[in-house]
Design an enzyme around this catalytic site. Structure first.
Site, PDB file in Angstrom:
ATOM      1  N   MET A 125      -4.005  -7.149  -6.821  1.00  0.00           N
ATOM      2  CA  MET A 125      -3.455  -8.179  -7.702  1.00  0.00           C
ATOM      3  C   MET A 125      -4.500  -9.189  -8.167  1.00  0.00           C
ATOM      4  SD  MET A 125      -0.682  -7.029  -8.308  1.00  0.00           S
ATOM      5  CE  MET A 125       1.074  -6.832  -8.120  1.00  0.00           C
ATOM      6  N   ARG A 126      -5.634  -8.681  -8.585  1.00  0.00           N
ATOM      7  CA  ARG A 126      -6.706  -9.551  -9.057  1.00  0.00           C
ATOM      8  C   ARG A 126      -7.296  -8.950 -10.331  1.00  0.00           C
ATOM      9  NH1 ARG A 126      -8.947 -13.684  -6.453  1.00  0.00           N
ATOM     10  NH2 ARG A 126      -7.855 -13.745  -4.488  1.00  0.00           N
ATOM     11  N   HIS A 129       0.568   0.566 -13.282  1.00  0.00           N
ATOM     12  CA  HIS A 129       1.393  -0.588 -13.639  1.00  0.00           C
ATOM     13  C   HIS A 129       2.851  -0.122 -13.630  1.00  0.00           C
ATOM     14  CE1 HIS A 129       2.379  -4.397 -15.437  1.00  0.00           C
ATOM     15  NE2 HIS A 129       3.158  -3.748 -16.293  1.00  0.00           N
ATOM     16  N   ASN A 163       1.434   3.036  -2.644  1.00  0.00           N
ATOM     17  CA  ASN A 163       0.677   3.970  -3.498  1.00  0.00           C
ATOM     18  C   ASN A 163      -0.521   4.529  -2.760  1.00  0.00           C
ATOM     19  OD1 ASN A 163       1.687   4.301  -6.412  1.00  0.00           O
ATOM     20  ND2 ASN A 163       2.038   2.143  -5.960  1.00  0.00           N
ATOM     21  N   GLU A 218       5.943   6.443  -9.212  1.00  0.00           N
ATOM     22  CA  GLU A 218       4.524   6.073  -9.075  1.00  0.00           C
ATOM     23  C   GLU A 218       3.831   6.975  -8.064  1.00  0.00           C
ATOM     24  OE1 GLU A 218       4.142   1.306  -9.992  1.00  0.00           O
ATOM     25  OE2 GLU A 218       4.350   1.906  -7.920  1.00  0.00           O
ATOM     26  N   ASP A 244      -4.159  -4.723 -18.443  1.00  0.00           N
ATOM     27  CA  ASP A 244      -3.117  -3.718 -18.686  1.00  0.00           C
ATOM     28  C   ASP A 244      -3.188  -3.133 -20.101  1.00  0.00           C
ATOM     29  OD1 ASP A 244      -2.145  -4.184 -16.105  1.00  0.00           O
ATOM     30  OD2 ASP A 244      -0.706  -5.686 -16.774  1.00  0.00           O
ATOM     31  N   GLY A 262       0.783  -1.240   0.000  1.00  0.00           N
ATOM     32  CA  GLY A 262       0.000   0.000   0.000  1.00  0.00           C
ATOM     33  C   GLY A 262       0.810   1.284   0.000  1.00  0.00           C
ATOM     34  N   HIS A 303       8.961   3.117  -7.950  1.00  0.00           N
ATOM     35  CA  HIS A 303       7.954   3.375  -6.922  1.00  0.00           C
ATOM     36  C   HIS A 303       7.888   4.864  -6.578  1.00  0.00           C
ATOM     37  CE1 HIS A 303       8.267  -1.087  -5.798  1.00  0.00           C
ATOM     38  NE2 HIS A 303       7.192  -0.876  -6.525  1.00  0.00           N
ATOM     39  N   LYS A 304       9.063   5.483  -6.506  1.00  0.00           N
ATOM     40  CA  LYS A 304       9.100   6.919  -6.200  1.00  0.00           C
ATOM     41  C   LYS A 304       8.312   7.700  -7.265  1.00  0.00           C
ATOM     42  CE  LYS A 304      12.496  10.397  -4.990  1.00  0.00           C
ATOM     43  NZ  LYS A 304      13.862  10.823  -5.279  1.00  0.00           N
TER      44      LYS A 304
HETATM   45  C1  GAR Z   1       3.043  -1.089  -7.574  1.00  0.00           C
HETATM   46  O1  GAR Z   1       4.391  -1.002  -7.975  1.00  0.00           O
HETATM   47  C2  GAR Z   1       2.151  -1.246  -8.785  1.00  0.00           C
HETATM   48  O2  GAR Z   1       2.641  -0.614  -9.928  1.00  0.00           O
HETATM   49  C3  GAR Z   1       2.140  -2.752  -8.939  1.00  0.00           C
HETATM   50  O3  GAR Z   1       2.081  -3.246  -7.641  1.00  0.00           O
HETATM   51  C4  GAR Z   1       2.805  -2.372  -6.781  1.00  0.00           C
HETATM   52  C5  GAR Z   1       1.978  -2.161  -5.531  1.00  0.00           C
HETATM   53  O4  GAR Z   1       2.730  -1.520  -4.550  1.00  0.00           O
HETATM   54  N1  GAR Z   1       1.030  -3.179  -9.720  1.00  0.00           N
HETATM   55  C6  GAR Z   1       1.095  -4.146 -10.635  1.00  0.00           C
HETATM   56  O5  GAR Z   1       2.108  -4.793 -10.855  1.00  0.00           O
HETATM   57  C7  GAR Z   1      -0.197  -4.403 -11.381  1.00  0.00           C
HETATM   58  N2  GAR Z   1       0.033  -5.242 -12.504  1.00  0.00           N
HETATM   59  P1  GAR Z   1       2.024  -0.855  -3.288  1.00  0.00           P
HETATM   60  O6  GAR Z   1       1.085  -1.896  -2.683  1.00  0.00           O
HETATM   61  O7  GAR Z   1       3.174  -0.555  -2.357  1.00  0.00           O
HETATM   62  O8  GAR Z   1       1.310   0.368  -3.761  1.00  0.00           O
END
Ligand code: GAR
Length: 199
Positions: free
Chosen positions: A89-90, A108, A13, A173, A144, A11, A170-171
């Site tokens: 992730m579903r 993504h 994001n 995102e 996607d 979590g 991630h940064k």
């Molecule tokens: C994120 O990096 C997102 O882009 C990826 O899961 C991570 C969740 O991180 N999503 C996918 O790969 C979807 N296909 P978080 O729970 O720390 O936000």
């Protein structure tokens, strides 16, 4: 506008969205955090921020349809206008997507349409790309593959490891997703076929 965020994991994001909301950079109500994984860190973050949480586990339902019906019931109850998938992730069924047509966003960690799926960072790194980065897009019935709203470009250097690259992605995102959400909230995102125009 009422927002629900769907998570399955750490979590980070969601945290970026909560922080942006607190700063006033997302001018909408964070009404609900939905998780299919009980005891994930995302739920802790939501509780700490005082956001209502909903845990719905697939194993507790006979069919995917029943599982999603339970989620949709709660979305209706909270009058949700926008669903934000943040590490959920579903795959969402076509029926569900159609009920919230052009109202579901996803992030993504690769530059779509490259490296779709659950290992976007690893797959791009191992392929040897020189540039990668996150994509925020609309969710359609194909995984996607929906219209792209924003992308962030990250250079891959020869010193990068998969971990250092993941950190940089991630940064990015955490900046990109709140920005895309606020654009949606302001009604500035216009879908024209496959393309998105920011107005
Ligand atoms: C994120 O990096 C997102 O882009 C990826 O899961 C991570 C969740 O991180 N999503 C996918 O790969 C979807 N296909 P978080 O729970 O720390 O936000």
């Amino acid at each position: 506008m009422n927002i629900a965020v769907f998570c399955s994991g750490s979590g980070t994001n969601l945290q970026a969205i909560i922080d942006a909301h607190k700063r006033g950079d997302i001018k909408a109500d964070l009404k609900l955090v939905v998780s299919d994984v009980p005891a994930c860190l995302a739920l802790e973050r939501a509780k700490k921020a005082g956001i209502k949480t909903l845990i719905v586990e697939r194993k507790d339902f006979k069919s995917k349809e029943d599982f999603e019906a339970e989620i949709i019931k709660n979305l209706n109850k909270e009058k949700i206008d926008l669903i934000v998938l943040a590490g959920y992730m579903r795959l969402i069924s076509t029926d569900f997507v159609n009920q919230y047509k052009n109202k579901i966003l996803n992030i993504h960690p690769a530059l779509l349409p490259s490296f779709k799926g659950t290992h976007g960072i690893k797959d791009a790194f191992e392929y040897g790309v020189k540039v990668t980065g996150p994509t925020v897009h609309f969710v359609t019935q194909d995984m996607d593959a929906g219209p792209i709203i924003l992308q962030g470009a990250i250079k891959v250097t020869e010193d990068d490891t998969e971990e250092s690259l993941a950190q940089a992605i991630h940064k990015e995102e955490h900046k990109l997703y709140p920005r895309a959400i606020q654009l949606f909230v302001e009604g500035k995102i216009k879908i024209e076929g496959r393309k998105v125009r920011i107005i």
